[in-house]
Every structure is written in C-alpha cells, then in structure tokens.
Design an enzyme around this catalytic site. Sequence first.
Site, PDB file in Angstrom:
ATOM      1  N   GLY A 680       0.820  -1.196   0.000  1.00 58.86           N
ATOM      2  CA  GLY A 680       0.000   0.000   0.000  1.00 58.86           C
ATOM      3  C   GLY A 680       0.858   1.251   0.000  1.00 58.86           C
ATOM      4  O   GLY A 680       2.030   1.231   0.360  1.00 58.86           O
ATOM      5  N   CYS A 681       0.268   2.352  -0.403  1.00 59.13           N
ATOM      6  CA  CYS A 681       1.021   3.610  -0.518  1.00 59.13           C
ATOM      7  C   CYS A 681       1.422   4.139   0.856  1.00 59.13           C
ATOM      8  O   CYS A 681       2.593   4.439   1.108  1.00 59.13           O
ATOM      9  CB  CYS A 681       0.195   4.630  -1.285  1.00 59.13           C
ATOM     10  SG  CYS A 681      -1.507   4.807  -0.701  1.00 59.13           S
ATOM     11  N   TYR A 682       0.435   4.269   1.755  1.00 59.10           N
ATOM     12  CA  TYR A 682       0.763   4.678   3.121  1.00 59.10           C
ATOM     13  C   TYR A 682       1.776   3.714   3.737  1.00 59.10           C
ATOM     14  O   TYR A 682       2.711   4.116   4.425  1.00 59.10           O
ATOM     15  CB  TYR A 682      -0.502   4.656   3.981  1.00 59.10           C
ATOM     16  CG  TYR A 682      -1.346   5.908   3.974  1.00 59.10           C
ATOM     17  CD1 TYR A 682      -0.809   7.144   4.343  1.00 59.10           C
ATOM     18  CD2 TYR A 682      -2.710   5.853   3.653  1.00 59.10           C
ATOM     19  CE1 TYR A 682      -1.600   8.278   4.376  1.00 59.10           C
ATOM     20  CE2 TYR A 682      -3.506   6.985   3.692  1.00 59.10           C
ATOM     21  CZ  TYR A 682      -2.955   8.201   4.061  1.00 59.10           C
ATOM     22  OH  TYR A 682      -3.735   9.322   4.107  1.00 59.10           O
TER      23      TYR A 682
END
Length: 863
Positions: A680-682
């Site tokens: 995921g980006c976060y």
Amino acid sequence: MLASLRNVSRRALRPSAPAPASRLLHPVPAVAALRQRNTLSFTTFAPDSPLTTRSTVIQLLNNIGSKREVERYLSRFTSVQSQQFAVIKVGGAIITEHLASLASSLSFLNHVGLFPVVVHGAGPQLNKMLEAAGVEPQFEDGIRVTDGKTLALARQLFLDENLKLVEALERLGVRARPITAGVFQADYLDRAKYDLVGKITKVDKRPIEAAIQAGCLPILTSTAETIEGQLLNVNADIAAGELARELHPLKIVYLSEKGGLFNGESGEKISIINLDEEYDDFMSQSWCKYGTRLKIKEIKTLLDDLPRSSSVAIIATEDLQKELFTDTGAGTLIRRGNRLTAKTSVSEFEDKARLTEVLGHAKDDPAGYMNFLQKTPFKAYADDPLEALAIVLPARNDSESPIMDVFVSTKAGWLGNVADNVFNSIKKEYPRLVWTVKQGDEQLSWHFDKAQGSFNHQGKVLFWYGFEGAGEVQELIGNFIARPEVYGLGATVTGIQQQARAFSTHNRPTVWSTPRQRVIGRRGFASTTNPNPPLGKANGTNDKSSKVALIGARGYTGQALISLINSHPHLDLTHVSSRELAGKKLEGYTKGGKEIVYQNLTVEDIRRMEDHGEVDCWVMALPNGVCKPFVDAVEASGGGKSVIVDLSADYRFDDKWTYGLPELNDRSALSKATRISNPGCYATAAQIAIAPLVPFLGGEPTAFGVSGYSGAGTKPSPKNDVKQLTDNLMPYSLTDHIHEREISRRLGVSVSFIPHVAVWFQGIHHTINIPLNKAMTSREIRNLYQDRYAGEKLIKVVGEAPLVKNISGKHGLEVGGFGVHSSGKRVVICATIDNLLKGAATQCLQNMNLALGYSEYEGIPMK
C-alpha cells in the site's frame, strides 16, 4: 546535547599543530579554544558567550555530517591562514533573492572561526537600473560594454548592494567590512571595444588582511582601478578567480541559483569532476557546450594555477554549509584530482609497502598475491596515491573472458569518484569483463550500475558486461557454478556509498570501511543453484518483450501504470479490462501505433488466455476483495505460469505471495516470484520511514498520515469530494486501518496509524513519532538512514521535513525531518510519497521488472 558532546572522541578534539611562523593572523577565538588541552570541559563556558568552544561545537555538530567531518574541519581549516579558507563569489541575483540565506550561511562560518572572502556582482540589478534610466544594456562577446553613464550607475549600485549584505550580516551579530576599492588594479581590457571594462593585473590583499585582523568578514565589490585611479568594471567571476590566484584558498565557491552544473542529456546534476582524468571526456560530450563548456574550461585554467589541494564548488546558497563541511557535498565539485596510471608489473609500483597494504584489503595473503602477480600477466589500474586499485587478469584464449580479480578502494576513492574513473578506464580497454563480489558487500548497488547483468550463487555475486545474447550469459552462469574459483572470488570491495564525495585534499589519513553485517535495501539479483537457470531470470538479462494484461484499468493507478508501460522498452500492453469502459478506446497508450480497446474480461476469458500463453504478466488493479476469482482463473490453467502483481490488499497477508517492497525485502526472492503483492502507498512510506530505527524502538511508533484525494479512488465519496475537502482536513478509519496492520506485520512491531485526506490531488505526507530505547542525536539517526538507503535510486534522505508539493508527480520517496526531543529519546520522522507512483504504479513496475528479468528501474524516469 551535552551528553552527546561528552562522547566526542578525544582524537576529534586533539589540539591542532602550532601555526606556522609565516601565519599573518592570530587564531580566531573558536580555533584558539579548540587548541586548549584535551581535558577542557564544555560545561565551564558561559552559555551567552557566542564564540566559546561549547557553543561553537554544538552549532557545528548540528550543521555538519559527523564527528569524522568535525575532525576534517579541525585538521584542514585550522591549518591555513584565515584568509586562505575560501573565496566565495556571490552573483547579484543571490543578493536580491536569497539575502537572508546567504547572510545566515556566512554567519555560521564566522561563528566557527572562519573568514571567507566574499566578492559580489550586481548584473541583474544593473540591467533593471539601466532600463529604468532609459539606457539599453550593450554586450560584446558576453562582456558588458561600460560607458561613463553605465559605470556611474554601476558604482552606486555596487555600493548599495555591498552595504545591503554588510548590514544583513551585522544584524546577525557578524562584523563585516565593505571593501569597495583598493584590492583590484587593472588595465583597460579593450578600450575601443568595451570602453570602461578592466583586466585585472594585480591584487593587493592588504585590505583583506586588515579586515580579518580586525575580526571582520571582507565583502568586496567586483570593480577595479587603473594605476591612475580610473574606476573600471570587471566581471565578478574573473575577480573571484584572480583573488583565488593571490590567496590560494582551499575552496573557491560560486553561488548559483541552479546549484551546480548539469548533464545536458540526462538533466542530472554533475556531482564531481576530476579534471586530470575527466576533462577531455567532458569536453568531448555533445551536450557540453555554451556556458557549461566555458565554465569548466575557465575553472580548469584557474585550478592549474593553484595548489592541488584547492577546489571549486558551484552550489546553491542554502547548501553552503553542507558543501564545506560534509562528505556528501551539495552542488558540483571540480578539482584537479589524480591522474590514473596502468601498470603491467609489480616493479612499476614505486611504493611496494603501500601496494601490499592496499592488497591486504582485498586478499587474505597479500604477500602471496604479490608473488602470484610476479608470475602472472595482469594489468593494474590505479591513481597515484592508490586510493583505488583494480587488477585485471586478461583472457588466456579466445574462449575465455578477462576477469577483474581485485577491485578495492579507500573511502576517499569512493567519495572522490576515483573508483568510477578506474572502472571507466578498464571498460575502455576491455569490451567484456567478469568479476565477483561478496553478497554482503556495501557497494553492491555500485556494481549493479556498472554491470550488464548479475547472478547470485552461494554468497557470491557474479557480474558481467559485454556478453551478447542469452546463450552466452547462460554459458557464463553455468561455468561460474561449476568452477567458482576461476572468477576471482577472493576480491572484495570496501568503501561507503558512491553518491557521497570527499573534500579536495590529499593529506588525510587513509581510512578503510568495514562492511556492515546486515545489508538491506540494495539492488537485487537472481538467486538460484540451478546450473541451467531459466532465461530472463538473472537481473537485467532478459532482452525479450513481455505481454502485459491490466485488469481494472479505470482507476488513477491503472492510468499511471499505462503511462509507464507506454515508455518501457520491453513491456507490451496487450489487454486492458474495465467493466465501465468496455468498448472504448484506451487513451494514453501509443506504443507500436496499435489501438487497444477496453474489454470486460471474465474469469473464463482469463483462464483461456492463460491456457494459450497470451499473457506474461497480469496486473490486478482492482478494489480490495475483488481480485481472488481472477487469480484463481490464472492458477487454474496448468498451475498458472504467468507472473501476477496484485495492487490490492487481498494478498499482502498471504505468506504464499512475495511482498513487493524491493528496498526492504530480498530482491532475489522477487526475481524468482510469480505471485507478488504490491504494498500500500501509506504502508510503503511508513515502513521506509520507520525501518532503520526498529532496533532502537522504545515504544510504539505513531504515524499521522495525510493523503491527497486521489487515494480515495474514482468512485464518488466524501473522501474525494473537493467541496467537502476545501478548507478542511478529513480523518477516517481512526483505528484498525488495513495499512496499520500491513505496516505492523511487515516491520514486526506494533505501529499506530491515523490516516487523513486533504484537498490536494496526489501525494502523501507522514509525520511519525518514534520513541527510542536510548538517547540519540539527530545526526546519528540521519546517518542510520543514509547508510540504510545508500544506493537506493528511489529513496532520498533529506535534512528538512520533505514537502508534498516536491514529491507529487515524482517516482521516488523522500524521508527527513529527524527532529529529536530534548530528552534524546523521541524522534519525529517525516516521509512523502506520490500515492499513485512509488506508492502504487512505479512500485508495481519495479516488481514486474524484477520478476520478468529486466533491470529493476527499466522504464522508470529517473530525473
């Protein structure tokens, strides 16, 4: 801070050698204080005394790179006359646009006891003044034609600009002296052509010495006088050069708004130029022309007249301290360096003891290896001080390849690009080469950059270049597995990260690095013991195209990935699937001139396509919880031989899938994987920001994350409603967000995560509070991050807290801040990432490249 200061090594504070009798000036207070006996106590100085050792060292340690660099300051900058520290040329635009930053940097230098000589121009201001006065500026051959009216305006302007800088310094408590005449004597350059323009013929340094003797920074204007007293205009760059010829400073600094020289083709900043070895090569480059060519040529002429220890730096104003006090530097460093030599016998080395010492860092028995060289043909490449040494054993017959049996470098060799120059010399002579490096070596990323391909086997990495076709590579790998002793497995490489670079000095002690026990975050390589590995799985060896199908191409991430594939030299997008867009033409994909139409691919379609081998890599860009039927369809076809990269969270917790964060995970595993879960980006940004400190955690880190609304997808919701987000910050999933579980699982520690969404479109900012189990300084922590991510092309460690606007649209990640609480046991780290790129599409392409056998960064714009 006092506790950390007490830990500064005695060697770092050893009194300097007595000043030479020829020194014109007394040591400044800070330097004199540093020369007191070893037992001096920092706590005995009054806190309101700005030039005491205590305040000076605190400020120094807060601004430079490490204790080692403090030692360099002590050994170099206190061993020369004060006026020989640096000549700094300041352009007129710097005074106009960056006065506060310039004054702050000069103030710092003065407070650590240094007296740079500053000479400034005022070109842009003069142009505006002339236009306002109705006078059109005239130039001949790039030189301003200066008539009487122009000179009168210029004289007043120089006085005003000089006073502006002096007053800015004095507001910061720095004594500065304006010197607007009496230093430069000149003749007319060409009276008929340029009128009142001067050619400097003499420099009188007495006004400069008098200013420094009085404790003032000398601030000079770039004007000169004839012997009769006529004022003449001179170019500020030329004035700085003539001043340097007289003073012989360690550094000549040209402050530039661009912050350095840039490669005209790649757009990358040129970090360092060693003129003795690289000048001809630079001059032959097609992009090296106009101003860049002239600047390099002028600097070479200047440095040819100066001691070899002098160097020129072209930097931005805000990087002045970093350039002067850190190994990494900031702009473009230009120095004469050392010319390389090639030798074919041991007898050609004048210093046999030094040669034995250097070989001792590459071979267990250096004396025995010297005897071996006495009997064996070889060619050695090195600079004169042996900062870097390579030994190549030539091929014995046409069926063999030359082997680089030794490649070893001091830290200075790595930092000064000597290692690069040695390798480039080898490459010019040998069109193909083979060498090996230990798997745990610090410099693996450097070797990956130099090699065409690589292969890992039993703790050794085989590198090569110049091999044509998969058949030659496969034969090479097979021979390596069968007879590893042939490929120089004894060679080791020492040093630190190649991106950093050293000061231009040749009198420092030789320091050899010790390889870290654990190397994480390096470029990867194939790992297999199969003597006949499948073609295309050794990193960078696949020269065939791969067919890609994108399932779920409607979203922002899908569009970003389509754009990347469009410019990839080896990936062909053959299918895109979207239920909403079925039947419409795919926009933004132009490769091959073919038209691609969106399809609504069913599970049966995917099974059939996999059966027929129509796809090499499936990318699932679907919402969470939707991916499984499509994956099952691929796997139902003979076990599913194609690669699958899933951008959703569906398989991030499945141990049967390989987690695709290359900078923190085993790249060799990714190179063999066929099932990859894209992080995921976060989660990517948080893991990068926390990972180096995991061994030092004193509690649970808390990540406060804010994303642009593209992270909420294209489906309308309050989280991507611009009206709702305007003048607003929206928190969501305050606990148990899926990224919180992902971060904690992958780091092996509990991490709290609080996501928010803001009104900008793309880009994420993390502010992460990290408790520590022991007191640490900001510099110690920053060093951990720089070491951990050295060589990682998509991770940039910065000093200040990074900004979202600087990362949006970029393919990397920035981490910085390093704000340490006064207790020393809590640090705040900040990280920024583009959620659509490195947070999704770019990272997906990294994983695809590794799994399909291409270079990891193939198709990723690196500017």
